[in-house]
Design an enzyme around this catalytic site. Structure first.
Site, PDB file in Angstrom:
ATOM      1  N   HIS A 174       0.942  -1.173  -0.191  1.00  0.00           N
ATOM      2  CA  HIS A 174      -0.144   0.082  -0.008  1.00  0.00           C
ATOM      3  C   HIS A 174       0.718   1.205   0.027  1.00  0.00           C
ATOM      4  O   HIS A 174       2.160   1.129   0.035  1.00  0.00           O
ATOM      5  CB  HIS A 174      -1.034  -0.028   1.208  1.00  0.00           C
ATOM      6  CG  HIS A 174      -0.274   0.014   2.448  1.00  0.00           C
ATOM      7  ND1 HIS A 174       0.561  -0.904   3.139  1.00  0.00           N
ATOM      8  CD2 HIS A 174      -0.434   1.188   3.268  1.00  0.00           C
ATOM      9  CE1 HIS A 174       0.971  -0.581   4.332  1.00  0.00           C
ATOM     10  NE2 HIS A 174       0.400   0.685   4.532  1.00  0.00           N
TER      11      HIS A 174
ATOM     12  N   HIS B  25       1.386   3.922   2.007  1.00  0.00           N
ATOM     13  CA  HIS B  25       1.916   4.642   3.294  1.00  0.00           C
ATOM     14  C   HIS B  25       3.474   4.632   3.375  1.00  0.00           C
ATOM     15  O   HIS B  25       3.884   3.516   2.696  1.00  0.00           O
ATOM     16  CB  HIS B  25       1.134   3.949   4.623  1.00  0.00           C
ATOM     17  CG  HIS B  25      -0.107   4.402   4.759  1.00  0.00           C
ATOM     18  ND1 HIS B  25      -0.869   3.691   5.725  1.00  0.00           N
ATOM     19  CD2 HIS B  25      -0.947   5.450   4.435  1.00  0.00           C
ATOM     20  CE1 HIS B  25      -1.834   4.147   6.010  1.00  0.00           C
ATOM     21  NE2 HIS B  25      -2.246   5.272   5.098  1.00  0.00           N
TER      22      HIS B  25
ATOM     23  N   ASP C 107       6.051   4.409   4.678  1.00  0.00           N
ATOM     24  CA  ASP C 107       6.923   3.365   5.289  1.00  0.00           C
ATOM     25  C   ASP C 107       6.817   2.053   4.732  1.00  0.00           C
ATOM     26  O   ASP C 107       7.752   0.942   4.959  1.00  0.00           O
ATOM     27  CB  ASP C 107       6.526   3.215   6.851  1.00  0.00           C
ATOM     28  CG  ASP C 107       5.271   2.972   7.178  1.00  0.00           C
ATOM     29  OD1 ASP C 107       4.126   3.176   6.372  1.00  0.00           O
ATOM     30  OD2 ASP C 107       4.898   1.890   8.043  1.00  0.00           O
ATOM     31  N   HIS C 108       6.176   1.906   3.597  1.00  0.00           N
ATOM     32  CA  HIS C 108       6.407   0.628   2.775  1.00  0.00           C
ATOM     33  C   HIS C 108       6.645   0.914   1.535  1.00  0.00           C
ATOM     34  O   HIS C 108       6.809  -0.013   0.618  1.00  0.00           O
ATOM     35  CB  HIS C 108       4.913   0.202   2.893  1.00  0.00           C
ATOM     36  CG  HIS C 108       4.317  -0.376   4.083  1.00  0.00           C
ATOM     37  ND1 HIS C 108       4.331  -1.581   4.389  1.00  0.00           N
ATOM     38  CD2 HIS C 108       3.971   0.325   5.024  1.00  0.00           C
ATOM     39  CE1 HIS C 108       3.918  -1.887   5.470  1.00  0.00           C
ATOM     40  NE2 HIS C 108       3.597  -0.708   6.023  1.00  0.00           N
TER      41      HIS C 108
ATOM     42  N   HIS D 297      -7.140  -1.823   6.026  1.00  0.00           N
ATOM     43  CA  HIS D 297      -6.272  -0.629   6.630  1.00  0.00           C
ATOM     44  C   HIS D 297      -7.006   0.715   6.257  1.00  0.00           C
ATOM     45  O   HIS D 297      -8.089   0.670   5.712  1.00  0.00           O
ATOM     46  CB  HIS D 297      -5.104  -0.578   5.992  1.00  0.00           C
ATOM     47  CG  HIS D 297      -3.870   0.131   6.784  1.00  0.00           C
ATOM     48  ND1 HIS D 297      -3.790   0.152   7.980  1.00  0.00           N
ATOM     49  CD2 HIS D 297      -3.072   0.836   6.129  1.00  0.00           C
ATOM     50  CE1 HIS D 297      -2.919   0.870   8.226  1.00  0.00           C
ATOM     51  NE2 HIS D 297      -2.289   1.341   7.339  1.00  0.00           N
TER      52      HIS D 297
ATOM     53  N   ASP E 143      -0.283  -4.081   6.721  1.00  0.00           N
ATOM     54  CA  ASP E 143      -0.698  -3.259   7.623  1.00  0.00           C
ATOM     55  C   ASP E 143      -2.525  -3.676   7.860  1.00  0.00           C
ATOM     56  O   ASP E 143      -3.224  -3.361   6.539  1.00  0.00           O
ATOM     57  CB  ASP E 143      -0.841  -1.726   7.734  1.00  0.00           C
ATOM     58  CG  ASP E 143       0.668  -1.440   7.521  1.00  0.00           C
ATOM     59  OD1 ASP E 143       1.497  -2.109   7.803  1.00  0.00           O
ATOM     60  OD2 ASP E 143       0.967  -0.161   7.762  1.00  0.00           O
TER      61      ASP E 143
ATOM     62  N   HIS F 171       6.452  -4.933  12.221  1.00  0.00           N
ATOM     63  CA  HIS F 171       5.715  -3.501  12.084  1.00  0.00           C
ATOM     64  C   HIS F 171       5.660  -2.984  13.245  1.00  0.00           C
ATOM     65  O   HIS F 171       4.239  -2.437  13.909  1.00  0.00           O
ATOM     66  CB  HIS F 171       4.474  -3.670  11.238  1.00  0.00           C
ATOM     67  CG  HIS F 171       4.017  -2.257  10.857  1.00  0.00           C
ATOM     68  ND1 HIS F 171       3.055  -1.555  11.376  1.00  0.00           N
ATOM     69  CD2 HIS F 171       4.330  -1.853   9.607  1.00  0.00           C
ATOM     70  CE1 HIS F 171       2.848  -0.613  10.631  1.00  0.00           C
ATOM     71  NE2 HIS F 171       3.490  -0.696   9.643  1.00  0.00           N
TER      72      HIS F 171
END
Length: 302
Positions: free
Chosen positions: A61, A63, A65-66, A141, A211, A269
């Site tokens: 996805h 976000h 941090d990914h 999420h 997530d 995570h």
């Protein structure tokens, strides 16, 4: 060889010793990158991952941090002279983001870069290559987000030697029997393949849950997995915060693993608010004993 190597096990904010999410799945001679948080290419170098062997990248996805480490990795691959094609499976909005960054820098990659869009809610097979099958499935999420199932399939049938000898099949033909072929004798008689072989052994399966809130609707995708990764951003005392932010807790992940009857559970995570990770095991193992921390730099054989 079927294994997963953890490059990053933290959530949104990196710490000095924990990095945002990234994993390498090894399937024989090819590598697959799953998520690409900030600093991923440094972790690849640190743990001596052969970046040239990465053929596919899966982004769960958008976000940061990914995927914030992705443009740097792509640029490095090009600077290092890569010419082999690279495929990225990700939400469709990622392609214009990457293209904008390349255009602003006047960068032209030396290799072909393909984007395969993961549309909201889609589930099913997205890749079949050699002995590997990859499926995606939606998780719950704040934005469109996917989990991935990696299955290393065994295609060759199992020979029953005594049966093959009884039908006077020459040993030179055994490999073709394992590929599923029937055998024709000199007199024209056909020996059916399933008379002398058994179906292939079940493949090994690794399931990656990105997530997500705790969701029992994921059970069909997790059922019986040899190894399951599930996010555990918070300990159980912060269950309300986890739900509010569409994340899961330690005990929720362990409960899901137990219900799905998986063989092993990896948790990761972690929120950067935690300096020690042992409490996560203290909470998960009483519920699901076969639980391990997704430890950076460690390869877990599937």
């Amino acid at each position: 060889m079927f294994a997963v190597t953890i490059l990053g096990n933290n959530s949104a904010i990196p710490t000095l010793d924990r990095h945002p999410t990234a994993q390498i799945v090894t399937c024989n001679d090819q590598l697959l990158l799953v998520d690409c948080g900030e600093g991923t290419q440094l972790q690849i170098a640190k743990y001596k991952i052969r970046r040239s062997r990465i053929r596919y990248i899966f982004i769960s996805h958008l976000h940061g941090d990914h995927y914030f480490g992705l443009i740097g990795l792509l640029n490095t691959l090009s600077l290092m002279g890569r010419t082999e094609p690279l495929s990225i499976y990700a939400p469709p909005e990622l392609e214009p983001i990457i293209q904008l960054q390349l255009d602003c820098a006047g960068t032209v990659l030396r290799f072909e870069l393909s984007f395969i869009p993961l549309l909201p809610g889609y589930e099913g097979v997205i890749l079949e290559d050699k002995d590997l099958e990859v499926r995606c499935f939606p998780v719950q999420h704040r934005i469109s987000c996917f989990g991935f199932s990696f299955e290393m399939r065994k295609k060759k049938r199992r020979l029953i030697p005594e049966q093959a000898r009884a039908y006077e099949i020459p040993a030179a033909f055994y490999s073709r029997l394992q590929d599923g072929a029937d055998y024709q004798k000199k007199d024209g008689t056909i020996v059916k393949n399933d008379w002398v072989t058994l179906p292939p052994c079940a493949g090994k399966r690794y399931v990656y849950c990105a997530d997500t809130i705790y969701d029992i609707n994921l059970l069909p995708w997790l059922k019986g997995a040899d190894l399951m990764y599930h996010e555990t951003t918070y300990l159980q005392d912060l269950e309300a915060r986890a739900a509010e932010r569409y994340h899961s807790t330690s005990i929720q992940a362990a409960s899901l693993a137990a219900s799905a009857q998986v063989s092993r559970l990896l948790i990761g995570h972690f929120s950067s608010k935690y300096t020690e990770l042992q409490p996560f095991l203290d909470e998960t193992r009483p519920v699901f004993p076969a639980t391990d921390i997704a430890e950076e730099g460690v390869s877990y054989i599937i």
